[in-house]
Structure formats: structure tokens, C-alpha cells
Design a protein around this motif. Structure first.
Motif, mmCIF file in Angstrom:
data_model
loop_
_atom_site.group_PDB
_atom_site.id
_atom_site.type_symbol
_atom_site.label_atom_id
_atom_site.label_comp_id
_atom_site.label_asym_id
_atom_site.label_seq_id
_atom_site.Cartn_x
_atom_site.Cartn_y
_atom_site.Cartn_z
ATOM 1 N N ALA A 363 0.808 -1.218 0.000
ATOM 2 C CA ALA A 363 0.000 0.000 0.000
ATOM 3 C C ALA A 363 0.844 1.272 0.000
ATOM 4 C CB ALA A 363 -0.913 0.009 1.215
ATOM 5 N N SER A 364 2.175 1.124 0.112
ATOM 6 C CA SER A 364 3.044 2.296 0.299
ATOM 7 C C SER A 364 2.507 3.157 1.443
ATOM 8 C CB SER A 364 3.146 3.123 -0.986
ATOM 9 O OG SER A 364 3.787 2.386 -2.001
ATOM 10 N N ALA A 365 2.137 2.489 2.535
ATOM 11 C CA ALA A 365 1.558 3.175 3.690
ATOM 12 C C ALA A 365 2.658 3.749 4.573
ATOM 13 C CB ALA A 365 0.693 2.212 4.491
ATOM 14 N N ASP A 366 2.346 4.835 5.229
ATOM 15 C CA ASP A 366 3.320 5.503 6.083
ATOM 16 C C ASP A 366 3.591 4.653 7.324
ATOM 17 O OD1 ASP A 366 4.134 7.534 8.347
ATOM 18 O OD2 ASP A 366 4.486 8.557 6.438
ATOM 19 N N TYR A 367 4.858 4.286 7.502
ATOM 20 C CA TYR A 367 5.245 3.344 8.555
ATOM 21 C C TYR A 367 5.045 3.923 9.962
ATOM 22 C CZ TYR A 367 8.274 -0.022 11.030
ATOM 23 O OH TYR A 367 8.779 -0.965 11.897
#
Length: 489
Positions: A363-367
Motif C-alpha cells: 500500500a506504500s503506507a506511512d510506517y
């Protein structure tokens, strides 16, 4: 205590010429104080308010030396991007000496940007305001996150022009470290055949860091050093991976023998969860990409073992280094369980964590944002709290993962509120993202140090809410996620 009352010793410099050379710093003509770190000053028992800004500027740029100081440029070597380089050493920094902290602990004071030394090669021996701010912020941020690190005392600025990718303002930083001995120190003496000096370094390192080995033979001390470096490096890189930190230039000369994060240059904290994240724009092959750090640290430990091979058997070295991976996995699993809010180990925790990381990657989600929000999650809430971090195609996989997470939380002995509080003390709100560091640098280069002061205070207490400072916890825009960071940083 005033700066004039701080007294330094010179144990490392007293080892003699094979270990480096005595060099006087080259002060700035017109230094000015940029910032004092109260936490760093407190380590040494210094009271920042007892000296003027000008006095700090003079001590912080080498115009005045601390009592007992004998500035010394340390000689070492190292593997840079996997290639051995014998021409290394303190090329822009000087060991001012060692001090005893308020609890009797040992602190090196190291002046970065102090001018040319015999090891500067083609460099000018200077640092720039940009690079000193980056190290200053990150060393304190890492410490606040519970990650072993060098510390910082102060930054001194100047109007002296320094040429990097562009013309920048010269600056100096006093770094505090429990030791400045690197893997590369041992490599230098091994590859140059200076066996007596190598044994001297082994004895010195053990006397300073492993006093319990005082009565052991030099071979036993060398084994203890390798054991210490292996254990502490395994823990350190596990902390990096859990925190989403990429060092950027893990050469052996940037590896501390005691496992502290050392030499901050082209580092970066993850924004989107991107295992292949490369923060150093000079790293064309991705050798030091985020996901490769554990393997690189083991490679560096092998290089250290080789440097000690004149004192240790091959079997002893192999046996020690074979325990690196199990220790790394053990530390990392424990850290990620804490980030997920699990007090007791569960049989499927590693699998659940791996599934989450794959979901974040897809998802290229913010870690960091995901884990901070997860800290306030209650079972059954579902995906809405995270919806803006995931695209439409990832909403269903996210919901599926949260259902598995809900099931796992039912096995937790702690009430939800207690678990959430523990997670909020584990998953920080404020992260030293590169675009925020650049905001501070841009302001400082324009003469405004207020953002530096504000961001520093937030990073030193990153788990607190700090009402009214949410702009410093903002997510980056697309253009702010991959700022080019060079080794000259």
C-alpha cells in the motif's frame, strides 16, 4: 560547572604516534553560537547559563581549549562500500579528550569540522551547518527512541564559506561518545602489520569498556571485544529495523566497537514502508538499503573478526558470528511485539507482523503513522482510522489483517487502555523525517534558529503529544519523500 572548569584527560592520545597525531584545531574567525543541547551539557555537569554565548562559541570552535585537552586526530582504516581503504582517519574532526560524566561514566569530546588533519586527503577539514544540524538532531532523536547513539553538546556557526555541492556556511559540532573506537581502528593495525599496536588497542578497549577482562590474556580480550561488538551490533540493527531507520553509509569505519549509532550522514527514517529504501544518493547499487542493513552489519563484523584473526582462531570467530542472526531475530521480534502491543509472545506473532509489513509495503503506507494510530486502536473498530494511509485496493486486505489482529489481542492479559498507553510510549508521534530536517536547515541557514530549538525539544520527547505542534508530526507530500541526501551531509 562552567566550561573553564571542565577537565579532560587524554588516555587514547597517550597511546602514541601509531594511533594518530596531535593537531591544533583551526578556529573560525567570527564564530557564533547556534545551539546548546541542555541534555548533553547535563551529562558533563555543565550549566549552560553560567557562560556567555561568546564563551560557548569560542570553546565550541576550538578557539579556547578545555582544561587538559590535547587535540588528537585518530588514525583508522575501513571498508567503504565493500572496498578496503587504508587512507582514512579523522579528516575533519579532533578528539579533544575524555571527560567523566556526572555518574562517573566516560565521554569522549570530539570536535567535528575543526580543519585539516594529516588524514584529510583532498578535503578541507570543515563541516557545514547542514551536516551539523542533521547529526545534532538525529543523535538526540535516536537516544530518545531508546536506540544506542552518540550524543551532541553544541553547534557553532560561522560566516566562513565551505564548498560542497554548493557554497555553504561552515559550522562545528562537539560530539559526545562513550568511545570513538571503530571497527576500522582494528583493521588499520591488522592490514599494516602493526601487531604490537593492535594488541595495545585490544588492551585499551578492554580497560575502557570491559574492565572485567583485566586479568585475561590478549587473545581472551580480543574474543571478548568481538563478542561485545557482535551482541551490541545485533541489538542495534534490530532497533534500526524496528524504528524504520536507514543509516545510509555502513562502512566499517562508521561502526562503533561498542554498538552505538555512529557518524550520521545520509540517514533517513522511513516514510512509506519501503524495504528497498536507499537514503544515500551515492549508493548506486543499494548496498546500504534499509532491508540490507542486517546483512551489511554481519559483513562488517566478519571484517572485524578478520582484523582480529592474528589473535583468534577461525573457529572462535565463526562460532561467535554464527550467533548474530539468532540474536538479531530475537531482538527484532521483541521490539515488533512491543510496537504491536503484545505483552506476551504468541505462536503466530512473527507471521502476523510479516503479513502487516507486506500489507504496508503493497500500500506504500506511512510506517510511523500507522503504528502511532494503531496505538489508539480498540478491537472491532475496523479500518476507518487507517483509511487515508491505504488505497482502495488495500482496504479489504487491511480489514482482513485487523480481524486477525483483533483475535490476537483477545489473548492479551492487559486491558485495552493499558495496552494503548504502552504502545503510545513505544510508537513515537514525532519522527526526524528528512523533509522536516530540511525545514530546520533552511531556517537556520537564513539565521532563524527557533525551528531548530523547537524540533529538538520535540524529538527529545517523541512519544508525548506536545499540543500545538502537530505541524511537526505531519505526513510528507509526495515530493518530500525522497529528498536527495549525500555523504557530504
Amino acid at each position: 560547572m562552567r566550561l573553564s572548569e571542565l577537565e579532560l584527560s587524554n588516555q587514547y592520545a597517550s597511546l602514541g604516534e601509531p594511533f594518530g597525531q596531535f593537531i591544533q584545531p583551526k578556529p573560525f574567525e567570527h564564530p557564533h553560537l547556534v545551539h546548546i543541547n541542555p541534555a548533553g551539557a547535563a551529562l558533563l555537569g555543565l550549566n549552560p547559563g553560567r557562560d556567555s554565548a561568546q564563551t560557548w562559541a569560542e570553546y565550541g570552535c576550538g578557539a579556547r581549549l578545555f582544561r587538559g585537552s590535547r587535540p588528537f586526530a585518530m588514525k583508522y582504516a575501513g571498508h567503504q562500500f565493500g572496498v578496503y581503504n587504508p587512507e582514512l582517519g579523522d579528516g575533519r574532526g579532533l578528539l579533544l579528550g575524555e571527560a567523566r560524566g556526572i555518574h562517573g561514566e566516560r565521554w569522549d569530546l570530539h570536535l567535528k569540522g575543526a580543519g585539516k588533519t594529516p588524514y584529510s586527503r583532498f578535503g578541507d577539514g570543515r563541516a557545514v551547518l547542514r551536516s551539523t544540524i542533521r547529526e545534532y538532531l538525529c543523535s538526540e532523536a535516536m537516544h530518545a527512541l531508546g536506540i544506542a547513539s552518540t550524543r551532541a553538546l553544541c553547534i557553532i556557526g560561522s560566516d566562513e564559506p565551505v564548498v560542497r555541492e554548493k557554497i555553504e556556511s561552515g559550522a562545528m559540532l562537539i560530539r559526545l561518545a562513550r568511545t570513538h573506537i571503530r571497527f576500522g581502528h582494528f583493521e588499520h593495525f591488522f592490514y599494516t602489520g602493526q601487531h604490537e599496536a593492535l594488541e595495545q588497542l585490544v588492551h585499551f578497549t578492554c580497560a575502557e569498556q570491559l574492565p572485567q577482562t583485566a586479568d585475561l590474556s590478549v587473545a581472551e580480550k580480543a574474543a571478548a571485544i568481538l563478542e561485545m561488538a557482535m551482541k551490541r551490533s545485533a541489538r542495534l540493527v534490530a532497533q534500526w529495523q524496528a524504528a524504520g531507520f536507514a543509516h545510509g553509509v555502513l562502512n566499517t569505519d562508521n561502526m562503533s566497537i561498542i554498538g552505538d549509532t555512529f557518524d550520521y550522514g545520509p540517514y533517513g527514517f522511513l516514510d512509506d514502508y519501503e524495504p528497498g529504501f536507499i537514503c544515500n544518493h551515492s549508493d548506486h547499487t543499494g548496498r546500504y538499503a534499509f532491508e540490507r542493513q542486517p546483512g551489511v552489519v554481519l559483513w562488517n563484523l566478519n571484517a572485524l573478526g578478520h582484523a582480529l584473526s592474528g589473535l583468534l582462531t577461525r573457529e572462535a570467530i565463526v562460532e561467535t558470528l554464527q550467533r548474530f542472526e539468532p540474536l538479531l531475530v530475537q531482538h527484532y521480534s521483541g521490539l515488533m511485539r512491543a510496537r504491536l502491543g503484545f505483552e506476551q509472545p504468541g505462536a503466530d506473532d512473527d507471521r502476523l507482523c510479516a503479513q502487516l509489513l507486506k500489507l504496508l509495503e503493497d500500500a506504500s503506507a506511512d510506517y510511523p503513522a500507522f503504528f502511532r494510530r494503531l496505538s489508539r486502536y480498540s478491537p472491532g473498530e475496523g479500518a476507518p482510522a487507517f483509511s487515508d494511509l491505504f488505497g482502495a485496493e488495500q482496504q479489504a486486505p487491511l480489514a482482513d489483517w485487523l480481524q486477525r489482529y483483533d483475535t490476537r489481542l483477545k489473548a492479551e492479559p492487559r486491558p485495552d487502555a493499558e495496552r494503548q498507553q504502552a504502545m503510545l510510549r513505544t510508537n513515537p508521534k514525532f519522527i526526524l523525517r528528512n523533509f522536516l530536517a530540511q525545514r530546520v536547515i533552511d531556517a537556520a541557514e537564513g539565521g532563524d534558529f527557533a525551528p531548530l530549538d523547537r524540533f529538538m525539544s520535540l524529538l527529545q520527547a517523541p512519544f508525548d503529544e506536545h499540543s500545538g505542534n502537530d505541524e511537526w508530526a505531519a505526513l510528507p507530500g509526495t515530493a518530500q519523500k525522497h529528498l536527495p541526501i549525500s555523504c557530504s551531509s
